[in-house]
Write an enzyme that holds these catalytic residues in place. Structure first.
Site, PDB file in Angstrom:
ATOM      1  N   SER A 163       0.574  -1.149   0.110  1.00  0.00           N
ATOM      2  CA  SER A 163      -0.065   0.092   0.123  1.00  0.00           C
ATOM      3  C   SER A 163       1.066   1.167  -0.044  1.00  0.00           C
ATOM      4  O   SER A 163       1.907   1.545   0.893  1.00  0.00           O
ATOM      5  CB  SER A 163      -0.903  -0.120   1.232  1.00  0.00           C
ATOM      6  OG  SER A 163      -1.750   1.171   1.320  1.00  0.00           O
ATOM      7  N   SER A 215      -4.212  13.837  -4.011  1.00  0.00           N
ATOM      8  CA  SER A 215      -4.830  15.270  -4.194  1.00  0.00           C
ATOM      9  C   SER A 215      -4.019  16.074  -3.051  1.00  0.00           C
ATOM     10  O   SER A 215      -4.001  17.287  -3.325  1.00  0.00           O
ATOM     11  CB  SER A 215      -6.171  15.143  -3.810  1.00  0.00           C
ATOM     12  OG  SER A 215      -6.505  15.097  -2.467  1.00  0.00           O
ATOM     13  N   HIS A 243      -9.559  11.135  -7.945  1.00  0.00           N
ATOM     14  CA  HIS A 243      -9.250  12.521  -8.401  1.00  0.00           C
ATOM     15  C   HIS A 243      -8.924  12.642  -9.507  1.00  0.00           C
ATOM     16  O   HIS A 243      -8.319  13.542 -10.141  1.00  0.00           O
ATOM     17  CB  HIS A 243      -7.848  12.887  -7.195  1.00  0.00           C
ATOM     18  CG  HIS A 243      -8.576  13.206  -6.099  1.00  0.00           C
ATOM     19  ND1 HIS A 243      -9.116  14.392  -5.733  1.00  0.00           N
ATOM     20  CD2 HIS A 243      -8.153  12.520  -4.899  1.00  0.00           C
ATOM     21  CE1 HIS A 243      -9.395  14.270  -4.431  1.00  0.00           C
ATOM     22  NE2 HIS A 243      -9.104  13.121  -3.929  1.00  0.00           N
ATOM     23  N   LYS A 274     -16.802  13.929  -7.115  1.00  0.00           N
ATOM     24  CA  LYS A 274     -15.832  14.743  -7.532  1.00  0.00           C
ATOM     25  C   LYS A 274     -15.754  15.402  -9.070  1.00  0.00           C
ATOM     26  O   LYS A 274     -16.607  16.370  -9.226  1.00  0.00           O
ATOM     27  CB  LYS A 274     -14.243  14.329  -7.053  1.00  0.00           C
ATOM     28  CG  LYS A 274     -14.459  14.047  -5.540  1.00  0.00           C
ATOM     29  CD  LYS A 274     -13.135  13.706  -5.038  1.00  0.00           C
ATOM     30  CE  LYS A 274     -13.425  13.379  -3.330  1.00  0.00           C
ATOM     31  NZ  LYS A 274     -12.226  12.808  -2.736  1.00  0.00           N
ATOM     32  N   THR A 303     -26.935  -1.539   3.088  1.00  0.00           N
ATOM     33  CA  THR A 303     -27.376   0.071   3.294  1.00  0.00           C
ATOM     34  C   THR A 303     -28.041   0.343   2.154  1.00  0.00           C
ATOM     35  O   THR A 303     -28.178  -0.265   1.056  1.00  0.00           O
ATOM     36  CB  THR A 303     -25.898   0.675   3.172  1.00  0.00           C
ATOM     37  OG1 THR A 303     -26.104   1.983   3.222  1.00  0.00           O
ATOM     38  CG2 THR A 303     -24.904   0.322   1.929  1.00  0.00           C
ATOM     39  N   THR A 389      -3.600  15.577   7.946  1.00  0.00           N
ATOM     40  CA  THR A 389      -3.732  15.137   6.709  1.00  0.00           C
ATOM     41  C   THR A 389      -2.524  15.288   5.876  1.00  0.00           C
ATOM     42  O   THR A 389      -2.116  14.795   4.945  1.00  0.00           O
ATOM     43  CB  THR A 389      -4.858  16.403   6.074  1.00  0.00           C
ATOM     44  OG1 THR A 389      -5.755  16.206   6.579  1.00  0.00           O
ATOM     45  CG2 THR A 389      -5.284  15.878   4.512  1.00  0.00           C
TER      46      THR A 389
HETATM   47  C1  LIG Z   1     -12.504  11.835  -1.630  1.00  0.00           C
HETATM   48  C2  LIG Z   1     -11.716  10.522  -1.682  1.00  0.00           C
HETATM   49  C3  LIG Z   1     -12.330   9.295  -1.500  1.00  0.00           C
HETATM   50  C4  LIG Z   1     -13.700   9.119  -1.326  1.00  0.00           C
HETATM   51  O1  LIG Z   1     -14.612   9.411  -2.163  1.00  0.00           O
HETATM   52  P1  LIG Z   1     -15.936   9.965  -1.656  1.00  0.00           P
HETATM   53  O2  LIG Z   1     -17.012   9.711  -2.843  1.00  0.00           O
HETATM   54  O3  LIG Z   1     -15.917  11.432  -1.252  1.00  0.00           O
HETATM   55  O4  LIG Z   1     -16.559   9.206  -0.503  1.00  0.00           O
HETATM   56  C5  LIG Z   1     -11.479   8.198  -1.983  1.00  0.00           C
HETATM   57  N1  LIG Z   1     -10.495   8.140  -2.236  1.00  0.00           N
HETATM   58  C6  LIG Z   1      -9.621   9.468  -2.319  1.00  0.00           C
HETATM   59  C7  LIG Z   1      -8.376   9.448  -2.964  1.00  0.00           C
HETATM   60  C8  LIG Z   1     -10.349  10.502  -1.903  1.00  0.00           C
HETATM   61  O5  LIG Z   1      -9.713  11.706  -2.115  1.00  0.00           O
END
Ligand SMILES: *Cc1c(COP(=O)(O)O)cnc(C)c1O
Length: 429
Positions: A163, A215, A243, A274, A303, A389
């Site tokens: 990873s 990102s 991203h 996104k 869910t 972060t």
């Molecule tokens: C935002 C993000 C996610 C999660 O995606 P969501 O649809 O917002 O839950 C997964 N992987 C990466 C790298 C992210 O930046």
């Protein structure tokens, strides 16, 4: 807009509730209070900035006091969240099917829109199958944890996972709690990855988990090299293209499409939240792999499925974006324009080979301060990115110009940043 959504207060019955609190609850609340104080003392307390998106005025949002705020850090990278075709698809689906799905996929929560969206996403990535989840986070967590709980090479052979150290929290959540043996390789470091692969037990099933566009660092993984290593060591590849989908590749299939390696990636994970401007996540891959995850992953089964309104909006968005190369071109042209302006103004930009433009600040308090002043004095918003972060000392502001961020907006931003940074340097000196 703000007035009709003003918050109700939840404190009316507080007195009687306190009377009924258990000893454990009282102790836990005290624990929370201390933990929150600690988070505050470390400067890590997160406060929301309430902003109301204005579909027709994006990237302008409205703030609580009615002011317009120019937002520089939305993940609606292609400004698709407010696209008329997307809004119309969502409204039409709401009128026809109502607001919620009304069940899990197995309990009457599968509409023709869900099926069409999965087919569209499979086709986007050139894979035989795709599966929707309620978010990108859930897709990573559910898919990885399900794969890693399996024993494809027999009972005694645990998965060996490799990873990238900068992998997103959602992938890490998918690795945690599984019996897999997880090794972290240094970010995008092929030498390190190969050394770890070489040292792993030969007969064990192997999986490399990584992202394309990271990102926070705005860099891109060497996908072809990772595929070469995966091939050499018989490892499966699991790629988070969150991203990149919508933005990279001739039809928005991500960096794997751009680099011509999508067929060498076993599982591609993406988001609809996104670049596609909507909500939800998915994986794409081999039919039986996707079908197995569909059949056993609790994060999929238990869910309620994505609302048909969201699925319809996402379908309209993916279909539009696949053919809208001009939008992708504009995104990258705008990102380069902002990078050039930052450089010309001597702003400490962090090198970026992607559409993300990070600016180095290097101090948590200062990072929050610059963001606060940008908002209060200049009516613009950019998220401060602090520890955990990013590592301490690497605090930054992250800008994500979209196709609708104009030259004039960029000039306004650079003028404001130069003024704020100059003053803060003077204060520090
Ligand atoms: C935002 C993000 C996610 C999660 O995606 P969501 O649809 O917002 O839950 C997964 N992987 C990466 C790298 C992210 O930046």
């Amino acid at each position: 807009m703000w007035r009709c959504f003003s918050a109700a207060t939840g404190l009316r019955h507080r007195e009687t509730e306190i009377d009924r609190m258990s000893a454990a609850m009282i102790a836990f609340e005290a624990y929370c209070r201390v933990a929150l104080d600690d988070i505050r003392a470390q400067g890590r307390y997160r406060e929301f900035t309430p902003l109301c998106k204005q579909a027709a005025r994006f990237p302008y949002y409205s703030s609580a006091n009615g002011r317009e705020v120019l937002v520089w850090s939305a993940n609606d990278y292609l400004a698709m969240g407010g696209h008329p075709a997307v809004i119309e698809a969502s409204c039409a689906a709401a009128r026809e099917m109502g607001a919620g799905a009304g069940g899990t996929r197995n309990i009457s929560g599968t509409s023709p829109v869900h099926d069409a969206l999965e087919a569209e996403l499979a086709s986007l990535h050139g894979k035989p199958a795709a599966l929707l989840f309620t978010s990108g986070f859930v897709s990573n967590q559910a898919a990885l944890s399900t794969i890693l709980a399996s024993r494809p090479a027999g009972k005694d052979q645990l998965w060996q996972v490799f990873s990238d150290e900068k992998n997103h929290a959602s992938m890490i959540a998918g690795l945690k709690g599984t019996p897999a043996h997880v090794q972290i390789f240094r970010h995008n470091d092929m030498g390190h990855l190969e050394a770890l692969l070489k040292a792993a037990p030969e007969g064990a099933p192997k999986l490399i988990a990584f992202e394309s566009v990271y990102s926070m660092d705005a860099d891109i993984a060497p996908l072809a090299s990772i595929c070469d290593l995966a091939e050499a060591y018989g490892a499966m590849t699991y790629l988070d293209e969150v991203h990149a989908v919508g933005m990279y590749g001739p039809s928005g299939g991500g960096v794997s499409e751009r680099d011509g390696v999508a067929h060498r990636i076993d599982i591609i994970e993406g988001t609809l939240a996104k670049g596609f401007g909507c909500h939800g996540g998915y994986i794409a891959g081999q039919t039986e792999v996707v079908d197995y995850i569909r059949s056993v992953a609790p994060g999929f089964i238990f869910t309620t499925s994505m609302p048909p309104t969201t699925a319809a909006a996402a379908l309209a968005s993916v279909r539009h974006v696949r053919g809208d190369q001009a939008r992708r071109d504009k995104l990258f042209e705008r990102a380069e324009a902002l990078k050039r302006r930052f450089d010309a103004a001597g702003l400490p930009r962090i090198a970026s080979v992607s559409h993300i433009v990070p600016l180095h600040v290097g101090d948590a308090a200062l990072c929050k301060e610059v963001s606060r002043r940008l908002l209060e004095e200049f009516g613009m918003y950019a998220t401060p990115i602090n520890y955990p972060t990013v590592p301490r000392g690497q605090e930054r502001l992250r800008f994500t110009p979209t196709p609708v961020h104009t030259d004039a907006m960029m000039d306004r931003l650079v003028t404001a940043l130069v003024a704020i940074m100059k003053q803060s340097q003077r204060k520090a000196a």
